[in-house]
Enzyme design. Structure first.
Site, PDB file in Angstrom:
ATOM      1  CD  GLU A  91       0.656  -1.697   7.797  1.00  7.01           C
ATOM      2  OE1 GLU A  91       0.334  -1.276   8.557  1.00  7.01           O
ATOM      3  OE2 GLU A  91       1.088  -1.496   6.461  1.00  7.01           O
ATOM      4  CD  GLU A 138       8.299  -0.237   6.969  1.00  7.21           C
ATOM      5  OE1 GLU A 138       7.283  -1.135   7.385  1.00  7.21           O
ATOM      6  OE2 GLU A 138       8.257   0.999   6.793  1.00  7.21           O
ATOM      7  CE  LYS A 158       3.450  -5.951   3.260  1.00  5.09           C
ATOM      8  NZ  LYS A 158       3.047  -4.374   4.337  1.00  5.09           N
ATOM      9  CG  ASP A 199      -0.019  -4.346   1.854  1.00  2.73           C
ATOM     10  OD1 ASP A 199       0.896  -4.793   3.029  1.00  2.73           O
ATOM     11  OD2 ASP A 199       0.836  -2.571   1.821  1.00  2.73           O
ATOM     12  CG  ASP A 237      -0.561   0.060   2.339  1.00  5.72           C
ATOM     13  OD1 ASP A 237       1.119  -0.541   2.890  1.00  5.72           O
ATOM     14  OD2 ASP A 237      -0.886   0.176   3.940  1.00  5.72           O
ATOM     15  CB  SER A 238       4.640   1.326   0.044  1.00  5.19           C
ATOM     16  OG  SER A 238       4.389   0.527  -0.861  1.00  5.19           O
TER      17      SER A 238
END
Ligand code: KIV
Length: 266
Positions: A114, A181, A112, A84, A45-46
């Site tokens: 978070e 990260e 993925k 993501d 999602d960057s």
């Protein structure tokens, strides 16, 4: 490259061979990255920052993620595709199932997510439904407003022990992969040794089972002009993007990247 699966990643970890992951958002870069030897393509999602120009990942929708996942799938030549779950697309279990269905049907092999140990039940329910998960620990960018900025996480013994405990509990819950990260190298090494599932690092030092970078960062492209400490510009001295990505893969495999200057210490 023949198709990379979870089994491939486990074998690489067992053999001590580092795993190469790179973010990717479209078909042409997917084909280029595969030709260069990237094993996992992360539709991160960057993309909210590097493609859409936002100052965080929060505005990205699950439909954006599915769109770019489908594009990457069309260019993919055998890498494992990881997508993501965007901000709040997993706010409830029902939403999580719907979001995962969108990503998997668009071509993802794994999602993925978070968070921390509070995701254990979700991870377990997803695994039962045929959806492998990669849990992103440490600096989780969707929580930037809780952290008060993009800061190294896991410093100090209490925070470090909590992250280690979370990692072990998430493996037990059925997570297939972990991503760390911006954590101190010592902690990333401890976590990578403590779990059997592969651990991929970004700003987590040389002793994880693999590395990931944001494509635009490692090509030296930046809107802000700021480069994070853990990034190396692989375009320097190279004639093409394909060569730069090949150099990234070789540098991860021969462990010359990340170097001491890219690390955070406890
Ligand atoms: O969204 C993303 O690109 C990521 C990487 C920073 C690992 O999660």
């Amino acid at each position: 490259m023949s198709g990379v699966t979870l089994t491939t990643l486990f074998d690489l970890k067992q053999r001590g061979e580092k795993i190469t992951m790179l973010t990717c958002y479209d078909a042409t870069f997917a084909a280029t990255a595969c030709a260069a030897g990237v094993e996992i393509l992360l539709i991160g999602d960057s993309l909210g920052m590097v493609l859409q120009g936002h100052d965080s990942t929060l505005p990205v929708s699950i439909d954006d993620m599915a769109y770019h996942t489908a594009a990457v799938k069309r260019g993919n030549k055998g890498a494992l595709i990881l997508s993501d779950l965007s901000f709040m697309s997993n706010a409830t279990l029902e939403q999580t199932y719907q979001s995962c269905a969108k990503l998997m049907q668009a071509g993802a092999h794994m999602v993925k997510i978070e968070g921390g140990v509070w995701l254990a039940e979700t991870v377990s329910l997803l695994a039962q439904r045929g959806i492998p998960t990669c849990v992103h620990l440490g600096l989780t960018p969707q929580s930037v407003n809780v952290f008060g900025g993009y800061k190294v996480q896991g410093r100090g013994e209490q925070q470090a022990q909590k992250m280690l405990d979370d990692a072990i509990a998430l493996e037990q819950a059925g997570a297939a992969l972990l991503l760390l990260e911006c954590v101190p190298s010592e902690l990333a090494a401890r976590i990578s040794q403590a779990v059997r599932i592969p651990v991929i690092g970004i700003g987590a030092g040389p002793n994880t089972d693999g590395q990931v970078l944001v494509l635009h960062d490692m090509l030296g492209l930046s809107i802000s002009g700021r480069t994070p400490k853990f990034v190396r510009n692989f375009m320097q001295g190279q004639d093409s993007i394909g060569e730069a990505i090949s150099l990234y893969c070789r540098s991860v495999k021969d462990q010359s990247f990340p170097a001491a200057e890219h690390e955070f210490r406890a």
